[in-house]
Design an enzyme around this catalytic site. Structure first.
Site, PDB file in Angstrom:
ATOM      1  N   ASN A  99      -0.064   2.050  -3.662  1.00  0.00           N
ATOM      2  CA  ASN A  99      -1.270   2.644  -4.254  1.00  0.00           C
ATOM      3  C   ASN A  99      -0.866   3.633  -5.476  1.00  0.00           C
ATOM      4  O   ASN A  99      -1.829   3.960  -5.957  1.00  0.00           O
ATOM      5  CB  ASN A  99      -1.928   3.549  -3.140  1.00  0.00           C
ATOM      6  CG  ASN A  99      -1.021   4.633  -2.595  1.00  0.00           C
ATOM      7  OD1 ASN A  99       0.288   5.017  -2.842  1.00  0.00           O
ATOM      8  ND2 ASN A  99      -1.656   5.578  -1.892  1.00  0.00           N
ATOM      9  N   ASP A 116       1.059  -9.470  -3.002  1.00  0.00           N
ATOM     10  CA  ASP A 116       0.519 -10.399  -1.819  1.00  0.00           C
ATOM     11  C   ASP A 116      -1.079 -10.635  -1.833  1.00  0.00           C
ATOM     12  O   ASP A 116      -1.795  -9.587  -2.307  1.00  0.00           O
ATOM     13  CB  ASP A 116       1.087  -9.549  -0.558  1.00  0.00           C
ATOM     14  CG  ASP A 116       0.548  -7.953  -0.329  1.00  0.00           C
ATOM     15  OD1 ASP A 116       0.486  -7.456  -1.573  1.00  0.00           O
ATOM     16  OD2 ASP A 116      -0.163  -7.720   0.649  1.00  0.00           O
ATOM     17  N   ASN A 155      -4.766  -2.124  -3.058  1.00  0.00           N
ATOM     18  CA  ASN A 155      -4.619  -0.697  -3.621  1.00  0.00           C
ATOM     19  C   ASN A 155      -3.377  -0.918  -4.924  1.00  0.00           C
ATOM     20  O   ASN A 155      -3.601   0.243  -5.947  1.00  0.00           O
ATOM     21  CB  ASN A 155      -4.030   0.258  -2.732  1.00  0.00           C
ATOM     22  CG  ASN A 155      -5.213   0.432  -1.748  1.00  0.00           C
ATOM     23  OD1 ASN A 155      -6.440   0.550  -2.153  1.00  0.00           O
ATOM     24  ND2 ASN A 155      -4.971   0.813  -0.426  1.00  0.00           N
ATOM     25  N   HIS A 187       3.681  -7.007   2.653  1.00  0.00           N
ATOM     26  CA  HIS A 187       3.058  -6.421   1.480  1.00  0.00           C
ATOM     27  C   HIS A 187       4.118  -6.250   0.371  1.00  0.00           C
ATOM     28  O   HIS A 187       3.676  -6.075  -0.889  1.00  0.00           O
ATOM     29  CB  HIS A 187       2.699  -4.755   1.959  1.00  0.00           C
ATOM     30  CG  HIS A 187       1.633  -4.498   1.200  1.00  0.00           C
ATOM     31  ND1 HIS A 187       0.357  -5.139   0.621  1.00  0.00           N
ATOM     32  CD2 HIS A 187       0.858  -3.177   1.133  1.00  0.00           C
ATOM     33  CE1 HIS A 187      -0.358  -4.432   0.091  1.00  0.00           C
ATOM     34  NE2 HIS A 187      -0.335  -3.054   0.224  1.00  0.00           N
TER      35      HIS A 187
END
Length: 196
Positions: free
Chosen positions: A75, A100, A121, A21
């Site tokens: 997020n 990503d 997110n 991520h």
């Protein structure tokens, strides 16, 4: 020449540093290394540095850019991104988000402007905070999770041993894509990276 904001997404802290991520944040570190720049703490809850990015035809330094990594969790990326755009007075048309992408095979890089967030997110938060989806994205492929592994668990795992040997090439491609994007435009960059 207008300034660009190039933001690499990830989660803060050493425990996340090697996660799939965080590949967007890793590309920012690669760009900083190329420019000999140090990312410094910024009041917009980010680390950032002002650099010249890439090289123009004839060898002149490329456009001015602010490269940054939000210090928020993925997020909540939108707040720092909106804060940086506002602080540096950069129009959203000159925002490049490096992130990503599960829907792209590992080690591939794709680019686009706008479109959906695909459940990402970080992108959802940015779209909400800047008020539009119409920003540039450099999508760094991390591939799909194996078997029945949950996508949310997969993105928070570190790259595998085999992937780690390829990772420097992937980060190099991501940084190359950003440099080409700001110096030569979206179409020219897509032609190079989408034809591989």
């Amino acid at each position: 020449m207008d300034t660009w904001l190039i933001v690499g997404l990830g989660n803060p802290g050493p425990s996340h540093a090697g996660n799939r991520h965080n590949v967007g944040a890793m590309v920012i570190d690669e760009l900083a290394a190329r420019a000999g720049a140090t990312l410094r703490s910024h009041k917009a809850r980010a680390v950032a540095s002002e650099i010249r990015i890439g090289t123009l035809p004839g060898g002149a330094p490329g456009p001015r850019a602010v490269i940054a990594r939000p210090l928020s969790y993925m997020n909540e990326s939108g707040g720092p991104v909106a804060g940086l755009l506002s602080f540096f007075k950069i129009p959203v048309e000159h925002l490049v988000v490096v992130h990503d992408e599960l829907d792209i095979p590992f080690a591939d890089v794709r680019l686009k402007r706008g479109g959906g967030e695909g459940g990402h997110n970080g992108l959802k938060s940015i779209t909400k905070s800047v008020g539009t989806r119409d920003y540039l994205r450099v999508r760094v492929g991390i591939g799909r999770p194996p078997g029945r592994m949950d996508a949310a668990a997969f993105v928070l795992k570190d790259f595998s041993g085999a992937e780690r040997t390829e990772l420097p090439f992937l980060l190099g491609d991501g940084a190359d894509a950003v440099e080409k994007l700001v110096t030569e435009g979206l179409e020219a960059t897509q032609q190079v990276f989408h034809s591989r």
